[in-house]
Write an enzyme that holds these catalytic residues in place. Structure first.
Site, mmCIF file in Angstrom:
data_model
loop_
_atom_site.group_PDB
_atom_site.id
_atom_site.type_symbol
_atom_site.label_atom_id
_atom_site.label_comp_id
_atom_site.label_asym_id
_atom_site.label_seq_id
_atom_site.Cartn_x
_atom_site.Cartn_y
_atom_site.Cartn_z
ATOM 1 N N ALA A 65 0.808 5.086 -2.242
ATOM 2 C CA ALA A 65 0.647 5.338 -3.677
ATOM 3 C C ALA A 65 1.831 4.866 -4.541
ATOM 4 C CB ALA A 65 0.345 6.820 -3.896
ATOM 5 N N ASP A 76 -2.119 10.775 -2.500
ATOM 6 C CA ASP A 76 -2.426 9.675 -3.421
ATOM 7 C C ASP A 76 -2.765 10.182 -4.820
ATOM 8 O OD1 ASP A 76 -3.020 8.578 -0.574
ATOM 9 O OD2 ASP A 76 -2.713 6.843 -1.884
ATOM 10 N N ARG A 105 0.843 -1.187 0.000
ATOM 11 C CA ARG A 105 0.000 0.000 0.000
ATOM 12 C C ARG A 105 0.878 1.236 0.000
ATOM 13 N NH1 ARG A 105 2.014 1.805 3.831
ATOM 14 N NH2 ARG A 105 0.750 3.654 3.558
ATOM 15 N N LYS A 111 -4.959 9.980 2.715
ATOM 16 C CA LYS A 111 -5.686 9.150 3.680
ATOM 17 C C LYS A 111 -6.747 9.955 4.429
ATOM 18 C CE LYS A 111 -5.427 5.679 4.164
ATOM 19 N NZ LYS A 111 -6.376 4.766 3.465
ATOM 20 N N GLN A 156 -2.529 2.624 9.854
ATOM 21 C CA GLN A 156 -1.222 2.698 9.194
ATOM 22 C C GLN A 156 -0.228 3.522 10.005
ATOM 23 O OE1 GLN A 156 -4.170 3.047 7.676
ATOM 24 N NE2 GLN A 156 -4.129 2.447 5.523
#
Ligand code: MRU
Length: 354
Positions: free
Chosen positions: A53, A243, A51, A254, A202
């Site tokens: 980008a 992203d 995970r 996020k 995360q």
């Protein structure tokens, strides 16, 4: 510090496989996963085993190679048709990070430039070289972003970050986290506040882990504590990744990033976004057109093996939001610092992109 296991790497020649560090198991278990089929790569991207980008882009480029291995003896027309199917399939794994589509486009351009005089067997190593170049270039972009961004944190004693933007999210040291790491090299007293980043944590599972491995001073907070941390003047900057960034500088990142940009503005704290040129989508004039991924309700109701909401409770679970350009003090790319963030400055700031 022990040499970190790369988030994504290619193993072997063009008949090899994609090796991922399974990020769903971190921080308690460091286990790699060898993806030998395109379905495995797709699943790994969708379920966030890989995970962030740029790392998604690298994984997808390598996924094309595993996906095409079965057609190495086929005529070019058949190989080409299969290639297009693989690319479309991988493109449907996650919608928001534009690096995925950017990397797949690069792979597509390489295939289309290779005349049909090349056999499928000859094409595959050339596609692998392109995927490896995407990885190598991303590593170099991380280094450059760190160098451009670190001076902006020179006078900070504390910074706040969100989600994970480090070596686990890229091929190098990261985007925003690479800037933090470089700033901490220059000022070892720098204190990092890491948002835990609900619902998939995360920040807690990955960012705190990465920073602790590097002996960087990190303090974990719940997302809802960010405003109070700012109010108490514990941080002098907020720094995040992205992203997808639209032509005017609106930046998707996020979920929670939009709120942080508003909070930083309210507390008169600079808000920095760090991203390589592969994260920009100049086809979108602003952030309104950025597709926002919505993920399963169970990520919120049954996170990490325990039911934490009433059965069948309706849930809204957008994985990203958009920080508006006017709340962003600067965007740091591998090419330099874009500030103030305007359409004109974004265009100028990316003038050297390929
Ligand atoms: O859902 P994730 O974990 O892939 O989201 C990642 C982020 O939002 C990062 O901040 C973003 O990709 C930039 S990091 C290089």
């Amino acid at each position: 510090m022990q040499t970190p296991i790369p988030a994504v790497q290619w193993v072997g020649d063009e008949r090899g496989c994609v090796r991922l560090l399974d990020q769903t198991l971190l921080p308690t278990e460091e286990r790699t996963l060898d993806c030998t089929t395109v379905e495995m790569v797709f699943e790994a991207i969708r379920s966030l085993r890989v995970r962030g980008a740029p790392a998604i882009g690298v994984a997808a480029a390598y996924g094309v190679i595993v996906g095409c291995q079965a057609k190495i003896e086929s005529p070019r027309a058949e190989f080409n048709a299969h290639f297009e199917q693989i690319v479309d399939y991988l493109a449907s794994s996650r919608p928001t990070a534009v690096n995925l589509f950017w990397a797949l486009d690069r792979m597509r351009r390489v295939l289309r430039a290779l005349d049909n005089v090349f056999t499928s067997r000859q094409v595959l190593p050339r596609l692998l070289s392109e995927a490896q170049m995407i990885e190598t270039e991303d590593r170099a972009m991380c280094t450059a972003m760190a160098q451009h961004g670190a001076p902006l944190l020179a006078n900070c004693t504390g910074v706040l970050t969100h989600c994970n933007t480090g070596g686990l999210a890229t091929a190098g040291e990261g985007t925003a986290l690479a800037v933090i790491i470089e700033a901490a090299r220059r000022n070892s007293a720098l204190k990092v506040y890491a948002d835990e980043t609900r619902p998939l944590l995360q920040g807690a599972r990955l960012t705190a882990w990465e920073l602790m491995q590097r002996n960087i001073n990190v303090t974990l907070i719940c997302d809802s504590m960010a405003a109070w941390v700012m109010k108490q003047k514990r941080v002098q900057a907020v720094i995040v990744g992205a992203d997808r960034i639209a032509a005017n500088g609106d930046a998707a990142n996020k979920i929670g990033t939009y709120g942080l940009s508003v909070l930083a503005h309210a507390h008169d704290i600079p808000f920095y976004v760090v991203a390589p040129s592969s994260t920009f989508d100049l086809t979108l004039p602003n952030g309104n057109g950025i597709p926002i991924e919505e993920r399963a309700a169970t990520e919120i109701t049954h996170g990490f093996g325990r039911q934490t909401a009433p059965t069948d409770c309706p849930v809204f679970n957008p994985a990203f939001d958009v920080a508006p350009a006017e709340k962003i003090t600067a965007i740091i790319t591998e090419q330099g610092v874009i500030s103030p963030v305007t359409t004109e400055n974004v265009r100028r700031g990316l003038a050297h992109s390929t």
